[in-house]
Design a protein around this motif. Sequence first.
Motif, mmCIF file in Angstrom:
data_model
loop_
_atom_site.group_PDB
_atom_site.id
_atom_site.type_symbol
_atom_site.label_atom_id
_atom_site.label_comp_id
_atom_site.label_asym_id
_atom_site.label_seq_id
_atom_site.Cartn_x
_atom_site.Cartn_y
_atom_site.Cartn_z
ATOM 1 N N ASN A 163 -65.531 -1.435 -10.384
ATOM 2 C CA ASN A 163 -65.720 -0.203 -11.139
ATOM 3 C C ASN A 163 -65.586 1.020 -10.261
ATOM 4 O O ASN A 163 -64.965 2.015 -10.641
ATOM 5 C CB ASN A 163 -67.106 -0.199 -11.791
ATOM 6 N N ARG A 164 -66.168 0.921 -9.057
ATOM 7 C CA ARG A 164 -66.105 2.037 -8.108
ATOM 8 C C ARG A 164 -64.655 2.338 -7.732
ATOM 9 O O ARG A 164 -64.223 3.468 -7.682
ATOM 10 C CB ARG A 164 -66.923 1.679 -6.860
ATOM 11 N N GLN B 297 -62.522 3.866 -10.687
ATOM 12 C CA GLN B 297 -63.122 5.046 -11.323
ATOM 13 C C GLN B 297 -62.077 6.108 -11.681
ATOM 14 O O GLN B 297 -61.220 6.433 -10.866
ATOM 15 C CB GLN B 297 -64.138 5.669 -10.382
ATOM 16 N N GLU C 285 -61.707 1.967 -17.372
ATOM 17 C CA GLU C 285 -63.087 1.518 -17.540
ATOM 18 C C GLU C 285 -63.057 0.000 -17.454
ATOM 19 O O GLU C 285 -62.364 -0.651 -18.234
ATOM 20 C CB GLU C 285 -63.630 1.955 -18.897
#
Length: 193
Positions: free
Chosen positions: A18-19, A22, A26
């Motif tokens: 997710n990082r 970003q 999503e």
Amino acid sequence: MKQLVFATANAHKIAEVNRLLQGLYEVVPMHVLGITEDIPETADTLQGNALLKAQYVHQRLGIDCFAEDTGLEVEVLNGAPGVYSARYAGPHNDAQANMRKLLDALKGCDNRRARFRTVIVLIYKGQTQLFEGIVPGHIAQVPAGTNGFGYDPIFVPQGYDRTFAQMSTAQKNAISHRSKAIARLVDFLKKQP
Ligand code: IMP
């Protein structure tokens, strides 16, 4: 934002990906979309297992998704434990037992060269794409450090004199097998229209 399903139940991996994605995608964990069962990992290669997981999710949901599989490959053991890294000392993915078994297998052995390898399979617009990340290193004589997970306390990446478990998460992520594979996935996704 565009969505991409990650075929994993591992919260640590979801946060990491997710990082890195970003602002671009999503990342939706598969359980959020109702896949809560363990997906069988019955292939005998990392690529095979990543493909099984990605195909399973793609068949169920019909949307773009990816999966990964990681193994620790020890040169003198002909690449073992490799795809069986999680189950090396038994079916329960017991990190302590796995490390003990590996240290025993290498007792008295001078060649301790090893590498972590991650394979990511992405199913994007119906096409399968493959990404790999490797970090070379060696197996320490004894475990050291408390950070990370799995084999981290006995893996020393090349060019360092500390195990992954003696590094901060940020330090490990800057050089790790999974980060490298994810970076290649991100490169690919950034080039897509
Ligand atoms: P999986 O791909 O999550 O199934 O991982 C396979 C095995 O390798 C498990 O025993 C994990 O604990 C171990 N493993 C995966 N990634 C890492 C890592 O970054 N550091 C240490 N062990 C790992």
